[in-house]
Enzyme design. Sequence first.
Site, mmCIF file in Angstrom:
data_model
loop_
_atom_site.group_PDB
_atom_site.id
_atom_site.type_symbol
_atom_site.label_atom_id
_atom_site.label_comp_id
_atom_site.label_asym_id
_atom_site.label_seq_id
_atom_site.Cartn_x
_atom_site.Cartn_y
_atom_site.Cartn_z
ATOM 1 N N HIS A 28 31.983 40.352 34.090
ATOM 2 C CA HIS A 28 31.822 39.857 32.715
ATOM 3 C C HIS A 28 32.416 40.844 31.708
ATOM 4 O O HIS A 28 33.046 40.442 30.731
ATOM 5 C CB HIS A 28 30.332 39.694 32.387
ATOM 6 C CG HIS A 28 29.620 38.661 33.198
ATOM 7 N ND1 HIS A 28 28.680 38.993 34.145
ATOM 8 C CD2 HIS A 28 29.708 37.309 33.210
ATOM 9 C CE1 HIS A 28 28.212 37.892 34.696
ATOM 10 N NE2 HIS A 28 28.819 36.857 34.162
ATOM 11 N N GLN A 139 38.514 34.216 37.090
ATOM 12 C CA GLN A 139 39.195 33.466 38.154
ATOM 13 C C GLN A 139 38.288 33.217 39.362
ATOM 14 O O GLN A 139 38.566 32.371 40.190
ATOM 15 C CB GLN A 139 40.456 34.229 38.608
ATOM 16 C CG GLN A 139 41.331 33.416 39.559
ATOM 17 C CD GLN A 139 42.300 34.258 40.343
ATOM 18 O OE1 GLN A 139 43.035 35.039 39.751
ATOM 19 N NE2 GLN A 139 42.312 34.112 41.669
ATOM 20 N N VAL A 167 37.058 40.548 39.600
ATOM 21 C CA VAL A 167 36.708 41.969 39.734
ATOM 22 C C VAL A 167 35.907 42.113 41.020
ATOM 23 O O VAL A 167 34.979 41.334 41.289
ATOM 24 C CB VAL A 167 35.894 42.463 38.515
ATOM 25 C CG1 VAL A 167 35.493 43.919 38.684
ATOM 26 C CG2 VAL A 167 36.718 42.285 37.238
#
Length: 271
Positions: A28, A139, A167
């Site tokens: 985030h 994504q 990530v």
Amino acid sequence: MHSYVEGVRARGKTVGLVPTMGALHAGHMSLVRASQAECDETVATIFVNPTQFAPHEDLNKYPRTFSADLEKLAEHGVAAVFAPTNEEIYPAEFSTYVEPPEVSRSLEGDCRPGHFRGVATIVLKLFNVAPADVAFFGQKDFQQSLVIRHMVKDLNVPITIRVCPIVRESDGLAMSSRNVYLSSEERGRALALSRALNVAKGMVDQGERNISKLETAMRDELLTGGVTTIEYACVVDAESLASLAAVDGTAVALIAARVGSTRLIDNCLLT
Ligand code: PAF
């Protein structure tokens, strides 16, 4: 939130929006940083949206870390956070939903009926509440980002959508708020998802184009790694999610699997 965002934009500044369900992690925060790199001000939303969970899913146990989330957002310089109650978003008389686009039908749409109707509805509501210039999504929720892009185009929503890279933890596990459900043994097995995607990517890099060979290799890697409840492990067209005979142009490898009782998703673009 609406007058705040309008006020910023009236002063000639751009606003980036980061919609979240809270339980914030580095994934985030990468969206926040992407927004700050592109926009003058960044605002966020925190709302665990009940309409995107089926009755048997994890709405009640979904991690909620509200004060820690607010601290992280403040530390990262987020200007304002919209964190409504269920009743504010879905008052008793609420009855209008967004019919999600074609691209929502397969994969997650098959496994989680009604999920994208809930996602499309809340995201459109959040865009109306916070009429930002640009909105940032991860994504990791690959199909979700396609659903949102199509919705914005089809319904002429005046906002630009950016999709930011996944990530990962240093061992490859894609960051997810749901990772906290995993025991340490399950967390070890969960690494099979990113390994399976790397196997497919490695094969494509070596020239393999055959979809069923790629899908079989991904399944084998998952099974070998002890991930046996596979909902899908497939390679499809990255724009339409349509089946392919061979990798040609941009494809995406997508996995959804259960590790213990935790449902995980991950993906990798194959160009
Ligand atoms: O990706 C999420 O966290 C959620 O699906 C979203 C986009 C905030 C809508 O509830």
